[in-house]
Write an enzyme that holds these catalytic residues in place. Sequence first.
Site, PDB file in Angstrom:
ATOM      1  CG  ASP A 177     -13.470 -24.703  30.644  1.00 28.93           C
ATOM      2  OD1 ASP A 177     -12.341 -25.236  31.212  1.00 28.93           O
ATOM      3  OD2 ASP A 177     -13.531 -23.793  30.973  1.00 28.93           O
ATOM      4  CG  HIS A 196     -10.093 -22.532  31.973  1.00 29.81           C
ATOM      5  ND1 HIS A 196     -10.712 -21.797  31.474  1.00 29.81           N
ATOM      6  CD2 HIS A 196      -9.397 -21.140  32.056  1.00 29.81           C
ATOM      7  CE1 HIS A 196     -10.520 -21.063  30.000  1.00 29.81           C
ATOM      8  NE2 HIS A 196      -9.697 -21.003  30.303  1.00 29.81           N
ATOM      9  CB  SER A 228      -8.500 -17.493  31.472  1.00 33.91           C
ATOM     10  OG  SER A 228      -8.208 -18.393  31.146  1.00 33.91           O
TER      11      SER A 228
END
Length: 403
Positions: free
Chosen positions: A357, A360, A48
């Site tokens: 979050d 990240h 991610s």
Amino acid sequence: MELVGEKVRQVMSWVVISTVLTVAIVPSCPVTEAKKCSFPAIFNFGDSNSDTGGLSAAFGQVPTPNGITFFHTPAGRYSDGRLIIDFLAQNLGLPYLSAYLESVGSNFSNGANFATAGSTIRPQNKTLSQSGYSPISLDVQLVEYSDFKAKSILIRKKGGVFKKLLPKEEYFSKALYTFDIGHNDITAGYNLDMTTEQVKAYIPNVLDQFSNVIRSVYKEGGRSFWIHNVGPIGCLAYMLDRYPVSAAETDNFGCAKPFNEVSQYFNHNLNETIVQLREELPKATIIYVDVYTVKYNLISNAQKYGFDENSVVACCGDGGKYNFNNHARCGATKIVNGEKIVIAKSCKDPSVKIIWDGIHFTEAANEWIFEQIANGEFSDPPISLKSTSLKIACRGNVSSYHY
Ligand SMILES: *[C@@H]1O[C@H](CO)[C@@H](O)[C@H](O)[C@H]1NC(C)=O
Ligand SMILES: *[C@@H]1O[C@H](CO)[C@@H](O)[C@H](O)[C@H]1NC(C)=O
Ligand SMILES: *[C@@H]1O[C@H](CO)[C@@H](O)[C@H](O)[C@H]1NC(C)=O
Ligand SMILES: *[C@@H]1O[C@H](CO)[C@@H](O)[C@H](O)[C@H]1NC(C)=O
């Protein structure tokens, strides 16, 4: 990390790597040649930290408020805006990378992105809905890349629109190959209730599998590698909230020392792996980028760099010590009076937050991190992205290029 149905989108991810080399004499490239000498394409592999829409294309779009700052809509990225890979592409004068799995609206002329959120280097033994990890592990990303390369070369010959959507054949050897993966291999062990010693014990195997992928890309003709190491996972709410450590094991900035030590252990081994790969693959230029140090420096000096002092507290969340709730991550919704409302919302000003979050980084942090690594100060060998591009793409014949 059981992520079922909607929660599947909330998967975490990441990673990157690097190494040090003694730069020998490199054929220099006149400044006027700069354009000709720059990388014409980027092929990215990862999780991610560099997913620009891969997991979203296959398993559902990331929820709002992801994307609010820059794209003003969810854009397949786990952030309020752009990722390091976006700033890197922009810096090289290339468009943002399309995710390989995104079949609508993609343009692969200047590269493709095989990263998906939740990807690991080693394939996991559980499905995404059981573990939360992406089934598109690095070995699968390699298969996708090989397939993409073979088909691009074939299909581009048909001309017409295909010529405008696929990279030129020569781009595959001239491209920059970027990697940011490994975080999820570390967290996967903790998810299986392993001890830190047990997690450390399988890291050599993870890196063996990483090496195999670099060798395969080299065999396919890839020559320029830009590898990020893993960040300080002990500074992420995702770990802090789920695996609390004692005060004695917490540093001055709220990070859990044992988890950061595992990241450092991984990075130490990664460097050794890369040192070995350089010997084995003499025509490759493999750059180890120490993203760990840059991220930790930012977290430990947040105010100095213009960020909020509570550096490990997330911007987007549903409250709690770290503004992180693993069962209601950024974008989580709830039905109230028959209406769906977002309960894990963005903070007022993401531009002063480092962590987006709990897993990240924000666009502001990603941009800051990119600026630090672009100049080569944290790279081994210590050459900047721009001059790397000149040196590597200009050298013509790599056989005289030794480290
Ligand atoms: C990588 O390892 C080599 C050899 O052990 C060492 O000289 C170099 O400083 C290391 N680089 C980094 C970035 O740790
Ligand atoms: C998956 O299971 C196999 C067989 O038990 C084992 O060798 C392998 O290490 C496991 N993989 C992971 C990522 O745990
Ligand atoms: C894809 O991007 C390239 C340059 O980045 C451009 O030349 C090409 O026209 C684009 N393709 C389409 C179909 O718009
Ligand atoms: C590089 O050198 C090799 C062997 O010395 C040669 O076969 C090859 O054609 C050269 N490539 C270029 C681009 O000059």
